[in-house]
Design a protein around this motif. Structure first.
Motif, mmCIF file in Angstrom:
data_model
loop_
_atom_site.group_PDB
_atom_site.id
_atom_site.type_symbol
_atom_site.label_atom_id
_atom_site.label_comp_id
_atom_site.label_asym_id
_atom_site.label_seq_id
_atom_site.Cartn_x
_atom_site.Cartn_y
_atom_site.Cartn_z
ATOM 1 N N GLU A 217 2.672 4.350 -5.612
ATOM 2 C CA GLU A 217 1.562 4.922 -4.846
ATOM 3 C C GLU A 217 1.344 4.095 -3.585
ATOM 4 N N TYR A 218 1.189 4.794 -2.469
ATOM 5 C CA TYR A 218 0.972 4.148 -1.182
ATOM 6 C C TYR A 218 -0.297 4.690 -0.538
ATOM 7 N N SER A 219 -1.003 3.802 0.135
ATOM 8 C CA SER A 219 -2.076 4.189 1.041
ATOM 9 C C SER A 219 -1.597 3.852 2.444
ATOM 10 N N ILE A 220 -1.528 4.848 3.296
ATOM 11 C CA ILE A 220 -1.102 4.622 4.673
ATOM 12 C C ILE A 220 -2.367 4.530 5.524
ATOM 13 N N ASP A 221 -2.746 3.317 5.879
ATOM 14 C CA ASP A 221 -3.944 3.125 6.685
ATOM 15 C C ASP A 221 -3.607 3.388 8.141
ATOM 16 N N ALA A 232 -1.709 2.943 15.048
ATOM 17 C CA ALA A 232 -1.129 2.116 13.992
ATOM 18 C C ALA A 232 -1.087 2.907 12.695
ATOM 19 N N ALA A 233 -0.038 2.663 11.897
ATOM 20 C CA ALA A 233 0.080 3.251 10.563
ATOM 21 C C ALA A 233 0.799 2.246 9.681
ATOM 22 N N VAL A 234 0.102 1.742 8.665
ATOM 23 C CA VAL A 234 0.645 0.683 7.822
ATOM 24 C C VAL A 234 0.624 1.130 6.359
ATOM 25 N N PRO A 235 1.802 1.337 5.756
ATOM 26 C CA PRO A 235 1.844 1.678 4.334
ATOM 27 C C PRO A 235 1.523 0.456 3.463
ATOM 28 N N ARG A 236 0.633 0.675 2.512
ATOM 29 C CA ARG A 236 0.222 -0.378 1.576
ATOM 30 C C ARG A 236 0.504 0.112 0.162
ATOM 31 N N ARG A 237 1.420 -0.573 -0.532
ATOM 32 C CA ARG A 237 1.831 -0.121 -1.861
ATOM 33 C C ARG A 237 1.045 -0.818 -2.956
ATOM 34 N N LYS A 238 0.618 -0.043 -3.940
ATOM 35 C CA LYS A 238 0.033 -0.616 -5.145
ATOM 36 C C LYS A 238 1.158 -1.195 -5.978
ATOM 37 N N ALA A 239 1.227 -2.523 -6.056
ATOM 38 C CA ALA A 239 2.237 -3.180 -6.877
ATOM 39 C C ALA A 239 1.611 -3.518 -8.223
ATOM 40 N N ASP A 240 2.230 -4.397 -8.977
ATOM 41 C CA ASP A 240 1.731 -4.703 -10.321
ATOM 42 C C ASP A 240 0.332 -5.300 -10.278
ATOM 43 N N GLY A 241 -0.525 -4.845 -11.169
ATOM 44 C CA GLY A 241 -1.866 -5.410 -11.284
ATOM 45 C C GLY A 241 -2.627 -5.364 -9.978
ATOM 46 N N LEU A 246 2.317 -4.816 1.856
ATOM 47 C CA LEU A 246 2.371 -4.113 3.140
ATOM 48 C C LEU A 246 3.840 -3.942 3.482
ATOM 49 N N GLU A 247 4.284 -2.704 3.451
ATOM 50 C CA GLU A 247 5.714 -2.425 3.439
ATOM 51 C C GLU A 247 6.081 -1.412 4.532
ATOM 52 N N GLU A 248 7.112 -1.704 5.290
ATOM 53 C CA GLU A 248 7.601 -0.788 6.318
ATOM 54 C C GLU A 248 8.474 0.275 5.659
ATOM 55 N N VAL A 249 7.939 1.489 5.541
ATOM 56 C CA VAL A 249 8.648 2.601 4.919
ATOM 57 C C VAL A 249 8.778 3.705 5.976
ATOM 58 N N GLY A 324 5.957 -6.920 5.014
ATOM 59 C CA GLY A 324 6.478 -7.845 4.020
ATOM 60 C C GLY A 324 5.429 -8.797 3.498
ATOM 61 N N ILE A 325 4.160 -8.407 3.604
ATOM 62 C CA ILE A 325 3.064 -9.260 3.148
ATOM 63 C C ILE A 325 2.629 -8.811 1.752
ATOM 64 N N LEU A 326 2.728 -9.715 0.785
ATOM 65 C CA LEU A 326 2.275 -9.458 -0.575
ATOM 66 C C LEU A 326 0.935 -10.155 -0.764
ATOM 67 N N ALA A 327 -0.069 -9.415 -1.182
ATOM 68 C CA ALA A 327 -1.428 -9.972 -1.254
ATOM 69 C C ALA A 327 -2.072 -9.665 -2.598
ATOM 70 N N SER A 328 -3.054 -10.483 -2.941
ATOM 71 C CA SER A 328 -3.874 -10.252 -4.117
ATOM 72 C C SER A 328 -5.259 -10.826 -3.834
ATOM 73 N N HIS A 329 -6.140 -10.851 -4.847
ATOM 74 C CA HIS A 329 -7.483 -11.368 -4.634
ATOM 75 C C HIS A 329 -8.029 -11.961 -5.922
ATOM 76 N N ILE A 330 -9.027 -12.823 -5.760
ATOM 77 C CA ILE A 330 -9.774 -13.360 -6.890
ATOM 78 C C ILE A 330 -11.260 -13.152 -6.612
ATOM 79 N N GLU A 331 -12.062 -13.084 -7.673
ATOM 80 C CA GLU A 331 -13.500 -12.934 -7.476
ATOM 81 C C GLU A 331 -14.108 -14.237 -6.969
ATOM 82 N N LYS A 332 -15.190 -14.081 -6.228
ATOM 83 C CA LYS A 332 -15.935 -15.241 -5.754
ATOM 84 C C LYS A 332 -17.423 -14.909 -5.856
#
Length: 340
Positions: A217-221, A232-241, A246-249, A324-332
């Motif tokens: 699943e991708y969200s193209i922002d 601008a159009a940037v595909p963002r893929r839902k990866a594991d968890g 951010l992937e150039e497709v 090619g940016i892989l990102a995640s987050h933690i709660e704060k």
């Protein structure tokens, strides 16, 4: 100093306000935010925060106009009551407020109602759409379910006007119900469960019964000018968890350009697609900032600020994202400012 107002938004508006405030041009902004819940997270990023009333469309437009005039709002970024606000955009402009909303009312209405947009985009050949049926009774649900299964599909369903994952369920008759009961909450329901629930009323609001898409699943922002020119159009893929990539497709970026050329949606919007057997199929197009746009901003593009800059008459160049940016987050945890 320009004043920007977010009305009843998701909690991620916290990030969008900070993106506008911490812009690369050093432009000074005062951020306003309202929500019926004074403890809502979005309000924590605002310089001025307040509760807003729960009203029907016309009454809400009257409230919003009064708020804009009273506070001298320069840019209004609505989520709640978007269509009603767009219908009266000339009234906002009369009080000096620019509104980041699609002015094409027919298009906006279609975008907000998934079925209508599916019907409209089917004729363009821009992107494939899932097989689907819209139903209003339990018997219609069963007929749609059986037709999709006969076509070789797994089946899911979602209300046509729902945002995000609200109301999304997967139809599965092979689940271990005891394991599900003692496990994590799942979106799975059996046909029997769905039919029994839907049979509790004679008719219900439009429910889309459709093929289940099993691929990525991708969200193209997307960022566009006020006239809908894609910047601008940037595909963002839902990866594991929690991972997002951010992937150039190329085929997805091409779809974004075709959507922009066809519909001229302004400012920030989001194209959601999901693959099935190697084919990207449309889930929906949201005519607003997406819930994950703050992740896409890691590409080096300040989507929220550039939309505000554009509507205020500033020139925005075509953007070059970093991929090619892989990102995640933690709660704060943060200490809440509840005002007076």
């Amino acid at each position: 100093m320009k004043k920007v107002w977010f009305n009843r938004w998701f909690s991620v508006a916290y990030h969008y306000m900070n993106s506008i405030r911490n812009n690369e041009d050093g432009v000074q902004f005062k951020m306003y935010a309202t929500h019926p819940d004074r403890t809502h997270m979005a309000l924590q990023a605002a310089d001025y925060a307040d509760t807003e009333p729960v009203l029907c469309d016309n009454d809400y437009v009257e409230f919003a106009l009064d708020f804009c005039e009273k506070h001298g709002i320069d840019v209004f970024i609505p989520r709640l009551h978007m269509y009603a606000i767009a219908k009266h955009i000339d009234l906002f402009e009369k009080v000096g407020t620019k509104v980041t909303v699609c002015r094409d009312l027919e298009l906006l209405e279609n975008l907000l109602e998934k079925q209508k947009f599916y019907e409209a985009i089917r004729e363009t050949n821009i992107i494939s759409i899932p097989d689907y049926h819209v139903v209003n009774t339990a018997d219609e649900f069963m007929t749609a379910y059986e037709a999709l299964v006969s076509a070789g599909h797994q089946v899911c369903m979602k209300p046509t006007n729902a945002e995000g994952g609200m109301g999304f369920r997967i139809i599965s008759n092979g689940r271990d119900t005891l394991s599900d009961l003692f496990g994590t909450v799942t979106p799975y329901l059996s046909t029997e469960q769905v039919y029994k629930t839907l049979s509790s009323v004679d008719r219900f609001e439009d429910l889309m019964v459709m093929e289940l898409l099993n691929g990525f699943e991708y969200s193209i922002d997307c960022l566009a000018s006020a006239s809908g020119e894609l910047l601008a159009a940037v595909p963002r893929r839902k990866a594991d968890g929690r991972l997002r990539l951010l992937e150039e497709v190329p085929e997805l970026i091409k779809i974004a350009h075709q959507v922009a050329a066809t519909y001229k949606i302004p400012f920030n919007y989001n194209i959601q697609v999901k693959y099935n057997q190697g084919v990207p199929k449309l889930l929906e197009i949201n005519p607003r900032m997406s819930g994950g746009l703050h992740v896409t901003c890691l590409s080096g593009i300040n989507f929220p600020y550039l939309a505000v800059k554009s509507i205020l008459g500033g020139h925005v160049d075509n953007q070059k994202p970093n991929y090619g940016i892989l990102a995640s987050h933690i709660e704060k945890y943060v200490i809440m400012d509840l005002g007076e």
